[in-house]
Design a protein around this motif. Sequence first.
Motif, mmCIF file in Angstrom:
data_model
loop_
_atom_site.group_PDB
_atom_site.id
_atom_site.type_symbol
_atom_site.label_atom_id
_atom_site.label_comp_id
_atom_site.label_asym_id
_atom_site.label_seq_id
_atom_site.Cartn_x
_atom_site.Cartn_y
_atom_site.Cartn_z
ATOM 1 N N TRP A 58 3.174 3.870 8.700
ATOM 2 C CA TRP A 58 1.787 4.065 8.260
ATOM 3 C C TRP A 58 1.422 2.929 7.322
ATOM 4 O O TRP A 58 2.261 2.457 6.552
ATOM 5 C CB TRP A 58 1.677 5.415 7.568
ATOM 6 N N LYS A 59 0.188 2.486 7.391
ATOM 7 C CA LYS A 59 -0.308 1.479 6.455
ATOM 8 C C LYS A 59 -1.605 1.971 5.833
ATOM 9 O O LYS A 59 -2.422 2.601 6.504
ATOM 10 C CB LYS A 59 -0.560 0.144 7.162
ATOM 11 N N GLY A 60 -1.766 1.708 4.550
ATOM 12 C CA GLY A 60 -2.990 2.114 3.866
ATOM 13 C C GLY A 60 -2.990 1.562 2.461
ATOM 14 O O GLY A 60 -2.424 0.496 2.202
ATOM 15 N N SER A 61 -3.580 2.308 1.536
ATOM 16 C CA SER A 61 -3.613 1.861 0.145
ATOM 17 C C SER A 61 -3.700 3.049 -0.793
ATOM 18 O O SER A 61 -4.268 4.088 -0.462
ATOM 19 C CB SER A 61 -4.803 0.924 -0.087
ATOM 20 N N GLY A 96 -8.712 5.320 -9.846
ATOM 21 C CA GLY A 96 -9.821 4.657 -10.500
ATOM 22 C C GLY A 96 -10.433 3.671 -9.517
ATOM 23 O O GLY A 96 -10.689 3.985 -8.359
ATOM 24 N N LEU A 97 -10.647 2.441 -9.962
ATOM 25 C CA LEU A 97 -11.164 1.390 -9.086
ATOM 26 C C LEU A 97 -10.058 0.469 -8.588
ATOM 27 O O LEU A 97 -10.327 -0.545 -7.945
ATOM 28 C CB LEU A 97 -12.229 0.566 -9.828
ATOM 29 N N VAL A 98 -8.809 0.844 -8.874
ATOM 30 C CA VAL A 98 -7.668 0.022 -8.465
ATOM 31 C C VAL A 98 -7.250 0.390 -7.041
ATOM 32 O O VAL A 98 -7.143 1.563 -6.689
ATOM 33 C CB VAL A 98 -6.477 0.213 -9.427
ATOM 34 N N ASN A 99 -6.991 -0.633 -6.236
ATOM 35 C CA ASN A 99 -6.574 -0.444 -4.851
ATOM 36 C C ASN A 99 -5.224 -1.121 -4.655
ATOM 37 O O ASN A 99 -5.075 -2.310 -4.939
ATOM 38 C CB ASN A 99 -7.633 -1.043 -3.912
ATOM 39 N N VAL A 100 -4.225 -0.353 -4.181
ATOM 40 C CA VAL A 100 -2.873 -0.884 -4.012
ATOM 41 C C VAL A 100 -2.473 -0.795 -2.540
ATOM 42 O O VAL A 100 -2.094 0.279 -2.062
ATOM 43 C CB VAL A 100 -1.852 -0.103 -4.869
ATOM 44 N N PRO A 101 -2.553 -1.890 -1.768
ATOM 45 C CA PRO A 101 -2.148 -1.861 -0.361
ATOM 46 C C PRO A 101 -0.647 -1.577 -0.233
ATOM 47 O O PRO A 101 0.179 -2.170 -0.934
ATOM 48 C CB PRO A 101 -2.475 -3.275 0.144
ATOM 49 N N VAL A 102 -0.291 -0.644 0.672
ATOM 50 C CA VAL A 102 1.118 -0.257 0.826
ATOM 51 C C VAL A 102 1.457 0.013 2.283
ATOM 52 O O VAL A 102 0.578 0.264 3.116
ATOM 53 C CB VAL A 102 1.455 1.008 0.001
#
Length: 299
Positions: free
Chosen positions: A5-8, A12-18
Amino acid sequence: MRAIWKGSITFGLVNVPVKLYAATEEHDVELHQVHDADGGRIRYERKCEVCGKKVEYAHIDKAYDDGEQTVVLTKDDFSALPAEKSREIEVLEFVPNEQIDPILFERSYYLEPDSKSPKAYVLLLRVLEETERTAVVQFSLRQRTRLASLRVRDGVLMVQTLRWADEVRAAEFESLDADITVGEREMKLARSIVSELEADFEPEQYVDVYQQQLRTLVEAKLDQGEALDTAATFGKAEDEGAEVIDLLEALQRSVAKKQGKGADAAGDAASKGDGDEAADTADKADKKPAKRTKKSKSA
C-alpha cells in the motif's frame, strides 16, 4: 519486502508520504487434505450453481442477499467508494502509550518513508518518542476502513490495526461471581513461584515447539514411511505424576520442585497438612530482591 500500500500520514497540515509493508510472516508447515483410504488429494473448487462451471477468481464478484433480493457488487462498485479511494492515514488523536489494550491489536505493518527527503517522517517518529504517545489513526486497506495505532518500534514507524470496540466480547463468567477467599499462605507460595520465574521478556528465546516436532515427524515419515516408531522418534512422554486437586498442595509441590527437592519432599510436606516448610521458604523469597535473568547483549 514488497510494499502492499502507498499513501501518506496526515497530522495537522503535515503530510508524510509512506509505503506499507507486512511486518510479520508465518512459518507453519504447509499441509493439505487427502483421502485416508487411498491418499488422493482433496480439492475445493469454485463452481457456479447456475452453469455448473468452475469459476476463476477474476470472474467472481460479491453480493448481498436480504432474503428477498440479491444485490451484486462489482470491483468497480467497491473502488468507487470514497473511503477506498483515500490514500491517507489520518491521525485522529495522540494518546498515552499504555492506554491501548493489547486485546485490540490485529495485524502489524512497517511504514517506510516514500519521498526524497524523509524529514517529516523522522519528525513524527521523534515527537512520538519524546512525548511517549501513540497516534490513533484511520485509513482504508483492502476494502475496509481500519482503526489503527501508529507507534515507534526499533527506529521505524509501525501501524497496528485495531479491532473496533464492539468487536471485543465482554468477559462475563458466572464462575467468578462467587465470593472466593485466597489465604495468605497460598499467596506466599504463589509469590515465591513468581519470584523464581521473574525475567525480562526476550521473544527470541522462544520457539514454536509444535512446528519443530511436526517437521521432525514429516522428515521421519519421509525416511521411514509407515514403519515409523513415534516413541523412538520423540521419546516417551514424561510422567507428570498423579493429578493434584488441592491448590495448596499444588503450590507446595511447585515450590519444592524449584528447590530441587523432587516430588517426594513435596509430598512429605503436603502430607503434614500445614505446609510450614514451603511457606517459610516462600516467606524468605518475599524478602529477597527480585531475581533478574536478562543477559547482557555483549555476552
